[in-house]
Write a protein that holds these residues in place. Structure first.
Motif, PDB file in Angstrom:
ATOM      1  N   TYR A  21       0.801  -1.607   0.095  1.00 25.92           N
ATOM      2  CA  TYR A  21       0.411   0.342  -0.073  1.00 25.92           C
ATOM      3  C   TYR A  21       0.467   1.498   0.003  1.00 25.92           C
ATOM      4  CZ  TYR A  21      -2.929   4.199   1.971  1.00 25.92           C
ATOM      5  OH  TYR A  21      -3.676   4.879   2.095  1.00 25.92           O
ATOM      6  N   LYS A  25       0.894   3.971  -2.890  1.00 21.50           N
ATOM      7  CA  LYS A  25       1.021   5.484  -2.798  1.00 21.50           C
ATOM      8  C   LYS A  25       1.524   6.346  -2.655  1.00 21.50           C
ATOM      9  CE  LYS A  25      -1.874   8.465  -0.445  1.00 21.50           C
ATOM     10  NZ  LYS A  25      -3.317   8.573  -1.257  1.00 21.50           N
ATOM     11  N   ASP A  36      -6.225   4.847  -2.972  1.00 18.54           N
ATOM     12  CA  ASP A  36      -6.695   4.429  -1.192  1.00 18.54           C
ATOM     13  C   ASP A  36      -6.535   3.044  -0.492  1.00 18.54           C
ATOM     14  OD1 ASP A  36      -9.358   3.774  -2.439  1.00 18.54           O
ATOM     15  OD2 ASP A  36     -10.306   5.626  -2.213  1.00 18.54           O
TER      16      ASP A  36
END
Length: 214
Positions: A21, A25, A36
């Motif tokens: 993530y 990101k 997200d």
């Protein structure tokens, strides 16, 4: 009779989902793409290239093949930096004990992970001695939900599909297991993994009895 267990890596043996993530990101911020945790959930069990495709589709945009290659390399470099933080303390609950129990019961153990960095993760966990076969994103051309990776691991283990059980935390992995002719144990939510023969809330509940009774 079950003679082999094929494990997914992320979310089953250890949890590098947060690393993925943070890496996606960072890349998305640099490229001004919306990203997200909800979208990140949809990337579980999906190859790096297909993950980028989903992010671009989510943003209604396209990149040239050259730029896609650059993005994939950058994301992987960010991820590799996070992987350096992993130690043998980062097994998910009861996983190391379960691997030991499988070995003691002469059940063959394989890895079936979409990650091309799977071996590096296992080495940092000091987990490679547990595995008879390691299948990763470099082993086959078609990623999950295609059955190719699990079929490859079963063949290398010297087992037929119906002699193997897959342990997964992603719906794409459960689908791949069933396409391969294998039963599956899901780790996580029944809402997401309900098609698995057994769904466990966490790895804490993994026991030999469950394997024997499927």
């Amino acid at each position: 009779m079950i003679k082999g267990i094929i494990f997914d890596l992320d979310g089953v043996i250890t949890d590098t989902a947060e690393f993925h993530y943070l890496s996606w990101k960072q890349l998305s911020n640099e490229e001004r793409l919306n990203f997200d945790k909800l979208l990140n959930e949809k990337l579980k069990g999906v190859s790096r290239a297909k993950s980028l495709d989903r992010i671009l589709k989510h943003n209604n945009t396209t990149f040239s093949k050259t730029k896609q290659k650059d993005c994939l390399e950058r994301k992987n470099n960010y991820y590799l930096q996070y992987l350096k933080k992993i130690t043998q303390k980062d097994y998910l609950p009861r996983i190391k004990k379960f691997l030991q129990e499988l070995q003691a019961s002469n059940i063959k153990i394989g890895l079936g992970s979409a990650s091309k960095n799977a071996l590096s993760v296992l080495e940092r966990l000091e987990a490679t001695p547990f595995f008879n076969v390691i299948g990763d994103g470099n082993s086959v051309k078609k990623a999950k939900p295609a059955p190719d990776l699990f079929l490859y691991v079963a063949k290398e283990l010297g087992l037929t599909p119906n002699e193997c059980i897959v342990i997964e935390d992603a719906s794409s992995g459960i689908e791949a297991a069933h396409k391969a002719g294998m039963k599956a144990i899901g780790i996580g939510s029944k809402e997401v993994l309900g098609k698995a023969e057994v769904v466990l809330e966490s790895t804490n509940f993994l026991k030999l009895e469950i394997i024997q009774n499927i």
